[in-house]
Each structure stands twice: as structure tokens, then as C-alpha cells.
Scaffold this active site. Structure first.
Site, PDB file in Angstrom:
ATOM      1  N   LYS A 131      11.336  57.495  28.659  1.00  0.00           N
ATOM      2  CA  LYS A 131      10.962  57.448  27.399  1.00  0.00           C
ATOM      3  C   LYS A 131       9.398  57.007  26.944  1.00  0.00           C
ATOM      4  O   LYS A 131       9.060  55.875  27.018  1.00  0.00           O
ATOM      5  CB  LYS A 131      11.735  56.501  26.323  1.00  0.00           C
TER       6      LYS A 131
ATOM      7  N   CYS B 150      17.738  53.130  20.553  1.00  0.00           N
ATOM      8  CA  CYS B 150      18.905  53.027  20.107  1.00  0.00           C
ATOM      9  C   CYS B 150      19.640  54.189  19.289  1.00  0.00           C
ATOM     10  O   CYS B 150      20.694  54.857  20.345  1.00  0.00           O
ATOM     11  CB  CYS B 150      18.705  52.143  18.805  1.00  0.00           C
TER      12      CYS B 150
ATOM     13  N   THR C  43       9.184  53.739  13.123  1.00  0.00           N
ATOM     14  CA  THR C  43      10.136  53.644  14.174  1.00  0.00           C
ATOM     15  C   THR C  43      11.411  52.539  15.157  1.00  0.00           C
ATOM     16  O   THR C  43      11.490  52.561  15.884  1.00  0.00           O
ATOM     17  CB  THR C  43       9.249  53.817  15.377  1.00  0.00           C
TER      18      THR C  43
HETATM   19  N1  LIG Z   1       6.330  58.869  16.340  1.00  0.00           N
HETATM   20  C1  LIG Z   1       7.175  59.053  17.079  1.00  0.00           C
HETATM   21  N2  LIG Z   1       7.761  60.959  16.891  1.00  0.00           N
HETATM   22  C2  LIG Z   1       8.588  60.993  17.678  1.00  0.00           C
HETATM   23  N3  LIG Z   1       9.353  61.103  18.575  1.00  0.00           N
HETATM   24  C3  LIG Z   1       8.948  59.601  19.214  1.00  0.00           C
HETATM   25  C4  LIG Z   1       7.981  59.234  18.033  1.00  0.00           C
HETATM   26  N4  LIG Z   1       8.359  57.601  18.561  1.00  0.00           N
HETATM   27  C5  LIG Z   1       9.140  57.332  19.678  1.00  0.00           C
HETATM   28  N5  LIG Z   1       9.641  58.593  19.566  1.00  0.00           N
HETATM   29  C6  LIG Z   1      11.056  59.326  21.032  1.00  0.00           C
HETATM   30  O1  LIG Z   1      11.952  58.277  20.468  1.00  0.00           O
HETATM   31  C7  LIG Z   1      12.691  58.199  21.599  1.00  0.00           C
HETATM   32  C8  LIG Z   1      12.225  56.213  21.975  1.00  0.00           C
HETATM   33  O2  LIG Z   1      10.849  56.296  22.860  1.00  0.00           O
HETATM   34  P1  LIG Z   1      10.483  55.136  22.478  1.00  0.00           P
HETATM   35  O3  LIG Z   1       9.861  54.784  23.893  1.00  0.00           O
HETATM   36  O4  LIG Z   1       9.944  54.597  20.917  1.00  0.00           O
HETATM   37  O5  LIG Z   1      12.073  53.952  22.614  1.00  0.00           O
HETATM   38  P2  LIG Z   1      11.939  52.359  22.292  1.00  0.00           P
HETATM   39  O6  LIG Z   1      11.087  51.815  22.372  1.00  0.00           O
HETATM   40  O7  LIG Z   1      12.945  52.002  23.584  1.00  0.00           O
HETATM   41  O8  LIG Z   1      12.749  52.514  20.951  1.00  0.00           O
HETATM   42  P3  LIG Z   1      13.374  50.539  20.324  1.00  0.00           P
HETATM   43  O9  LIG Z   1      12.459  50.503  19.820  1.00  0.00           O
HETATM   44  O10 LIG Z   1      14.552  51.059  19.840  1.00  0.00           O
HETATM   45  O11 LIG Z   1      13.884  50.110  21.627  1.00  0.00           O
HETATM   46  C9  LIG Z   1      11.632  58.783  23.127  1.00  0.00           C
HETATM   47  O12 LIG Z   1      12.405  60.529  22.655  1.00  0.00           O
HETATM   48  C10 LIG Z   1      10.321  58.563  22.425  1.00  0.00           C
HETATM   49  O13 LIG Z   1       9.837  59.884  22.140  1.00  0.00           O
HETATM   50  C1  LIG Z   2      20.151  44.583  18.256  1.00  0.00           C
HETATM   51  C2  LIG Z   2      19.607  45.289  18.843  1.00  0.00           C
HETATM   52  N1  LIG Z   2      19.696  45.954  19.286  1.00  0.00           N
HETATM   53  C3  LIG Z   2      18.506  46.627  20.168  1.00  0.00           C
HETATM   54  C4  LIG Z   2      17.119  46.541  19.692  1.00  0.00           C
HETATM   55  C5  LIG Z   2      16.117  47.647  20.103  1.00  0.00           C
HETATM   56  O1  LIG Z   2      15.131  48.011  19.385  1.00  0.00           O
HETATM   57  C6  LIG Z   2      17.113  45.830  18.555  1.00  0.00           C
HETATM   58  N2  LIG Z   2      15.717  46.008  17.515  1.00  0.00           N
HETATM   59  N3  LIG Z   2      18.315  45.290  18.323  1.00  0.00           N
END
Ligand SMILES: Nc1ncnc2c1ncn2[C@@H]1O[C@H](COP(=O)(O)OP(=O)(O)OP(=O)(O)O)[C@@H](O)[C@H]1O
Ligand SMILES: Cc1ncc(CO)c(N)n1
Length: 274
Positions: free
Chosen positions: A176, A214, A209
Site C-alpha cells: 500500500k 483496516c 485517515t
Molecule cells: N489521502 C488518501 N487518499 C486516498 N487514498 C489513500 C489516502 N491515504 C491512504 N490511502 C489509501 O488507503 C489505503 C491504506 O493505505 P495506508 O498506507 O494508509 O495504510 P495503513 O498505513 O496500513 O493504514 P492504517 O493507519 O489504518 O494502519 C491504501 O489503499 C492507500 O492507497
Molecule cells: C485496534 C487497532 N487495529 C489497527 C489499527 C491500525 O490503524 C489501530 N489503530 N487500532
């Protein structure tokens, strides 16, 4: 087909933006019936994580075995696992019950920077869970941790890292790009055939965001039984997430990074192409 049963094995987020709460909202919005096995409680808001209370591994096993000896499960999303003991309990259940469509979101650190997985548990995720999942959905820091490499922020390095994640025994990798900068948010899907697909969406200008990862992994799990393959499930899951991000600022759930908005979506069987 009757309504699909989708299981989330994950932690609880009281603010409702991430964890099992986000997963259940996503399953419902996408026409699934949600079930949960909770691995940890967090004390969490849009501002950050104030504490984590792991569920004892024996009780994670008790939840899994009780549920899985009764219910048919059509897809599984695995999120926060907290520590090695919980990982072992989940591995045992995956080996004892044949579960289809296992999507592993290797959650390590919350958007606020707080740890959700003990540092020493990364080895168990890499060795024991990655090879058992049908799809893993790391973000850039998680990919780097699994590979024991530096974090990379360009598409060609992402492609190489996705290929190296396949060498760890993953069946498919969705790397991602939410942490990239630029006008679009691009994710890469690598499958067993070695072909890399690119999924790109407009980057939504919002600070809200919390729970995007999740939401994406649970949307893929909810849609996979309703689609022909992972490529279609990822395409529609990403569209769902982008819409939920587009409407995130309509919510007022706290002062920090707020949640995405799971409002009125219905993409059951074939609805998208109809
Ligand atoms: N501002 C945004 N606009 C559009 N798509 C986004 C944006 N931010 C994240 N995404 C998309 O959201 C999805 C999750 O990506 P991200 O890399 O943010 O995951 P993550 O860091 O695991 O999230 P989390 O904080 O829930 O753990 C991906 O498909 C990414 O491309
Ligand atoms: C419980 C839980 N699972 C996953 C994430 C990842 O965003 C979070 N902030 N909290």
C-alpha cells in the site's frame, strides 16, 4: 449465494475508526455478515493510543475454536495481533480449520505512531503468518520491517520490495502506498504468476485517515467471495475506501486523525458492473 460470513480477527478501537469496529462497518456496507474474534483491547481515540490490553492467547483460541466449530466462514481478515502468544493461537486455528480467503493486514504501528505489535513478534508474523495468508496488505513501514530493510518511497523500489515479500512465502502481496507523497495514492498487487498490477486512486486531501488500512483489508475480505479473483476484489475495495475517505470530513469523532465514513454502500453480487 447466501450472505457471506466474514470473520475479523483483530483488536478493538473504542473510537470506532480502526480495528474490529471499522471491519464490521465495512463488512455490513459491502453486503457481508460480520463476525469478530478480539485479540486485544486498546484505549484509543483519534489522538492516539493510551494503552493496550492483550487478550490471553488461550482465550483467543477459545473464541476461535468455539466460533469455527459452528459457523461457516467465507473469508477472514486478520489485523492487530499484539504479541507472539496471540499469533501462535491464530496460527493454531488456521491449521485446525480450513479457512478460505485469509487476508492478513500485518498491523504494527498506529497512524499516531503507537506500537500495536511487540517488536519481537515481527519474526513470528514473517515466519508463521505470511505463508499461511492468501493475501498480505503491508504499508511501506510494515513491508520494510518484514524484509528487515529500509523504508522506500518510490514505485520502482516498492515493486522490488513486493517481489521480495513474495519470496517470504506470501501467495499475494498488496503493497500500500498511502505513505507516499503526490497527487495519487497507488498500491501494487503481486500475485503467484509474478504479474504486478497497479491500483491508483486520487489522493484525498484530509487529515482523517484513521483506519484506512483496516478498511481496505476488510473490504477486500468482504468482496473476495463476491468477486472472481483478488484483482477485482482489490479494485472495488479501493473504490470503496476512496469514497469513504472522500466523505470523512463529514464526521466529527475527535480532535486528531478522524475516521473514514462508511456510509450507504451496496456492492453485492455483480452490482458494480450492472
Ligand atoms: N489521502 C488518501 N487518499 C486516498 N487514498 C489513500 C489516502 N491515504 C491512504 N490511502 C489509501 O488507503 C489505503 C491504506 O493505505 P495506508 O498506507 O494508509 O495504510 P495503513 O498505513 O496500513 O493504514 P492504517 O493507519 O489504518 O494502519 C491504501 O489503499 C492507500 O492507497
Ligand atoms: C485496534 C487497532 N487495529 C489497527 C489499527 C491500525 O490503524 C489501530 N489503530 N487500532
Amino acid at each position: 449465494m447466501s450472505t457471506c460470513n466474514i470473520l475479523s480477527i483483530a483488536g478493538s478501537d473504542p473510537s470506532g475508526g480502526a480495528g474490529v469496529q471499522a471491519d464490521l462497518k465495512t463488512f455490513s456496507a459491502l453486503g457481508g455478515y460480520g463476525m469478530t474474534v478480539i485479540t486485544a483491547l486498546t484505549a484509543q481515540s483519534t489522538v492516539g493510543v493510551a494503552g493496550v490490553q492483550e487478550v490471553p492467547p488461550e482465550f483467543v483460541s477459545r473464541q476461535l475454536d468455539t466460533l469455527l466449530t459452528d459457523a461457516r466462514v467465507d473469508a477472514v481478515k486478520i489485523g492487530m495481533l499484539a504479541d507472539t502468544g496471540v499469533i501462535r493461537a491464530v496460527v493454531k486455528a488456521l491449521d485446525a480449520h480450513e479457512l478460505p480467503h485469509v487476508v492478513l493486514d500485518p498491523v504494527m504501528v498506529a497512524k499516531s505512531g503507537d506500537r500495536l505489535l511487540a517488536a519481537e513478534a515481527v519474526d513470528a508474523v514473517r515466519a508463521d503468518l505470511v505463508p499461511r495468508a492468501d493475501l498480505i496488505t503491508p504499508n511501506l513501514p510494515e513491508a520494510a520491517a518484514l524484509l528487515d530493510e529500509n523504508e522506500r518511497h518510490d514505485l520502482s523500489s516498492m515493486r522490488e520490495q513486493a517481489e521480495r515479500l513474495m519470496e517470504l512465502g506470501a501467495k499475494r502481496v498488496l503493497l500500500k502506498g498511502g505513505h507516499l507523497s503526490g497527487q495519487s495514492s497507488t498500491d501494487l498487487l503481486v500475485g503467484t504468476d509474478g504479474v504486478t498490477e497497479t491500483f491508483s486512486a486520487e489522493r484525498i486531501a484530509t487529515r482523517n485517515t484513521h483506519g484506512t488500512g483496516c478498511t481496505l483489508s476488510s473490504a477486500i475480505a468482504a468482496l473476495r467471495p463476491q468477486r472472481r479473483n483478488y484483482s477485482e476484489a482489490v479494485r472495488d475495495a479501493k473504490d470503496y475506501l476512496t469514497e469513504a475517505l472522500r466523505h470523512a470530513d463529514e464526521l466529527d469523532a475527535g480532535r486528531g486523525k478522524g475516521p473514514v465514513h462508511h456510509f450507504h454502500h451496496w456492492w453485492g453480487d455483480g452490482a458494480r458492473d450492472a
